[in-house]
Design an enzyme around this catalytic site. Sequence first.
Site, PDB file in Angstrom:
ATOM      1  N   LYS A  38       0.928  -1.843  11.199  1.00 59.91           N
ATOM      2  CA  LYS A  38       0.297  -3.136  10.587  1.00 59.91           C
ATOM      3  C   LYS A  38       0.166  -2.869   8.988  1.00 59.91           C
ATOM      4  O   LYS A  38       0.502  -1.855   8.614  1.00 59.91           O
ATOM      5  CB  LYS A  38      -1.543  -2.949  11.071  1.00 59.91           C
ATOM      6  CG  LYS A  38      -2.189  -1.864  10.520  1.00 59.91           C
ATOM      7  CD  LYS A  38      -3.527  -1.796  10.936  1.00 59.91           C
ATOM      8  CE  LYS A  38      -4.305  -0.604  10.710  1.00 59.91           C
ATOM      9  NZ  LYS A  38      -6.034  -0.654  10.805  1.00 59.91           N
ATOM     10  N   ARG A 132     -17.697  -1.992  15.387  1.00 60.12           N
ATOM     11  CA  ARG A 132     -16.866  -3.080  14.999  1.00 60.12           C
ATOM     12  C   ARG A 132     -16.419  -4.145  16.029  1.00 60.12           C
ATOM     13  O   ARG A 132     -16.972  -4.921  16.324  1.00 60.12           O
ATOM     14  CB  ARG A 132     -15.652  -2.198  14.311  1.00 60.12           C
ATOM     15  CG  ARG A 132     -14.965  -3.061  13.280  1.00 60.12           C
ATOM     16  CD  ARG A 132     -13.703  -2.402  12.481  1.00 60.12           C
ATOM     17  NE  ARG A 132     -12.667  -1.801  13.239  1.00 60.12           N
ATOM     18  CZ  ARG A 132     -11.748  -1.307  12.666  1.00 60.12           C
ATOM     19  NH1 ARG A 132     -11.565  -1.100  11.470  1.00 60.12           N
ATOM     20  NH2 ARG A 132     -10.531  -0.669  13.552  1.00 60.12           N
ATOM     21  N   HIS A 162     -12.160   3.243  19.783  1.00 57.57           N
ATOM     22  CA  HIS A 162     -11.341   3.707  18.117  1.00 57.57           C
ATOM     23  C   HIS A 162     -12.603   4.806  17.638  1.00 57.57           C
ATOM     24  O   HIS A 162     -13.603   4.344  17.873  1.00 57.57           O
ATOM     25  CB  HIS A 162     -11.318   2.405  17.362  1.00 57.57           C
ATOM     26  CG  HIS A 162     -10.581   2.968  15.989  1.00 57.57           C
ATOM     27  ND1 HIS A 162      -9.376   3.674  15.827  1.00 57.57           N
ATOM     28  CD2 HIS A 162     -10.868   2.337  14.760  1.00 57.57           C
ATOM     29  CE1 HIS A 162      -9.116   3.827  14.633  1.00 57.57           C
ATOM     30  NE2 HIS A 162     -10.177   2.954  13.917  1.00 57.57           N
ATOM     31  N   ARG A 216      -2.808   6.382  18.693  1.00 56.51           N
ATOM     32  CA  ARG A 216      -2.353   5.463  17.811  1.00 56.51           C
ATOM     33  C   ARG A 216      -2.174   6.166  16.462  1.00 56.51           C
ATOM     34  O   ARG A 216      -3.154   6.542  15.860  1.00 56.51           O
ATOM     35  CB  ARG A 216      -3.099   4.327  17.797  1.00 56.51           C
ATOM     36  CG  ARG A 216      -3.520   3.743  19.065  1.00 56.51           C
ATOM     37  CD  ARG A 216      -4.518   2.363  18.889  1.00 56.51           C
ATOM     38  NE  ARG A 216      -5.688   2.760  18.510  1.00 56.51           N
ATOM     39  CZ  ARG A 216      -6.689   3.254  19.009  1.00 56.51           C
ATOM     40  NH1 ARG A 216      -6.664   3.524  20.245  1.00 56.51           N
ATOM     41  NH2 ARG A 216      -7.912   3.564  18.603  1.00 56.51           N
ATOM     42  N   TYR A 257      -4.406  -4.862 -24.861  1.00 56.75           N
ATOM     43  CA  TYR A 257      -5.645  -5.882 -24.604  1.00 56.75           C
ATOM     44  C   TYR A 257      -7.235  -5.065 -24.862  1.00 56.75           C
ATOM     45  O   TYR A 257      -7.203  -3.874 -24.400  1.00 56.75           O
ATOM     46  CB  TYR A 257      -5.651  -6.302 -23.309  1.00 56.75           C
ATOM     47  CG  TYR A 257      -4.718  -7.497 -22.713  1.00 56.75           C
ATOM     48  CD1 TYR A 257      -4.541  -8.438 -23.893  1.00 56.75           C
ATOM     49  CD2 TYR A 257      -4.036  -7.356 -21.924  1.00 56.75           C
ATOM     50  CE1 TYR A 257      -3.613  -9.447 -23.433  1.00 56.75           C
ATOM     51  CE2 TYR A 257      -2.836  -8.229 -21.753  1.00 56.75           C
ATOM     52  CZ  TYR A 257      -2.485  -9.142 -22.329  1.00 56.75           C
ATOM     53  OH  TYR A 257      -2.101 -10.286 -22.205  1.00 56.75           O
ATOM     54  N   CYS A 303      -1.895  -3.740 -18.150  1.00 54.50           N
ATOM     55  CA  CYS A 303      -1.868  -5.142 -18.225  1.00 54.50           C
ATOM     56  C   CYS A 303      -1.355  -5.796 -16.922  1.00 54.50           C
ATOM     57  O   CYS A 303      -1.116  -5.025 -15.968  1.00 54.50           O
ATOM     58  CB  CYS A 303      -0.598  -5.686 -19.133  1.00 54.50           C
ATOM     59  SG  CYS A 303      -0.916  -4.864 -20.713  1.00 54.50           S
ATOM     60  N   MET A 304      -1.141  -7.112 -16.925  1.00 53.48           N
ATOM     61  CA  MET A 304      -0.938  -7.740 -15.284  1.00 53.48           C
ATOM     62  C   MET A 304       0.690  -6.931 -14.790  1.00 53.48           C
ATOM     63  O   MET A 304       0.856  -6.828 -13.728  1.00 53.48           O
ATOM     64  CB  MET A 304      -0.836  -9.098 -15.345  1.00 53.48           C
ATOM     65  CG  MET A 304      -0.597  -9.794 -14.097  1.00 53.48           C
ATOM     66  SD  MET A 304      -0.362 -11.494 -14.094  1.00 53.48           S
ATOM     67  CE  MET A 304      -2.021 -12.036 -14.551  1.00 53.48           C
ATOM     68  N   ASP A 305       1.766  -6.925 -16.028  1.00 53.18           N
ATOM     69  CA  ASP A 305       2.907  -6.603 -15.591  1.00 53.18           C
ATOM     70  C   ASP A 305       3.461  -5.275 -16.302  1.00 53.18           C
ATOM     71  O   ASP A 305       4.547  -4.980 -16.211  1.00 53.18           O
ATOM     72  CB  ASP A 305       3.833  -7.656 -16.115  1.00 53.18           C
ATOM     73  CG  ASP A 305       3.380  -9.136 -15.647  1.00 53.18           C
ATOM     74  OD1 ASP A 305       3.275  -9.342 -14.311  1.00 53.18           O
ATOM     75  OD2 ASP A 305       3.077  -9.824 -16.658  1.00 53.18           O
TER      76      ASP A 305
END
Length: 358
Positions: A38, A132, A162, A216, A257, A303-305
């Site tokens: 998953k 759950r 589980h 699993r 920043y 920063c973002m990038d």
Amino acid sequence: MSRIYRKTYAEVNLTNIYKNYSYIQNAARNIKVIPVVKANAYGHGCIEVVDLLASIGVDQFAVSLLEEGLKLRSKFPDIEILIMGIVDDEGLIIASENDMTITISNFDQIEKLSNLSQILKIHLKIDTGMNRLGFKSDKEIKMAFKLLKSNKFVELDGIYTHFSTADVDKLYYDIQLNRFKYILDMLKYTFRMVHMSNSSSLIKYENDIDFTTHARLGISLYGLTLDSNVNFLKTTFKLKTSISQIRHLEPGDKVGYGATYVASQSEVIGILPIGYADGFIRRNKGGDVEINGRRYPIIGNICMDQMFIKIDESIRKTDEVTLFGGLITIDEVAKRLDTINYEIICQITSRVPRKYIK
Ligand SMILES: Cc1ncc(COP(=O)(O)O)c(C=O)c1O
């Protein structure tokens, strides 16, 4: 994937995934291990991971979402796919048309099964203490079982539960285990598949029990565990980049920043082409990265990038930078961020290309 120009990538070691799987499958003896793929195989790339394992004969996989199952089905027509999350409404029809095995966890789903016009394989989910998904009381479980048995389009293929504490609390694990055993005795039905373990309980306890057929395996397929006693696992995920620019700072120069980092002397810093949009979140500030086997600190706000590291004159632009997966382990980053290793690999976004080592 289209061509990548940025030098940031995640290195996925398929050989080590194979080794982790083989080691655990061999140790589990009679139990068949179902790889959990998953969330894009915990960030590794579900198509590539399934392709690898299917090539050595693994034919059962588990995902969470119907969407994840359909993605696999489009490439792998012959594998068994168990959907562990909730599938309902028209999803049930889509699942039966695409030969998915779905998990039945509540009565709403059972009601919708009356719309089936072809066979759907299902696993009955028992809630033994996680609270759950799944049926909980004896009464609920008996009722769900009866309703499922009476639907001629339902193939009752498996049953599972589980664990919520296999890694930390053996006492609670035992309570869940005994409850599951009791339910199996109560139903007196031979399921083709009976499973309960995740990585922790599979590695630690599976050989002590004799009534399961499958387990699993998620996180430890990917070389990780929450158990410090497990030491045979091999790293499968490294986050790497290289320096895009080197800058020399004068005393008093401010970085990034918020100007949160101020050079106290003449310093050299490196700019890395990776940021929080890649899943390397701002809270990593204060941690280290690895270059040439040595640690260098992350400075300023991420920063973002892009982000900043403090380096020295020995570092070249061509040097490889490992953010985690080497000297700086995924567990170290998890500790830095006050979370678990699962989250570190899952949070690296799809903007980061995966490069596969085989
Ligand atoms: C129902 C279920 N089974 C198995 C797994 C795999 O667990 P692990 O990654 O701890 O092996 C998960 C993961 O969260 C899960 O939700």
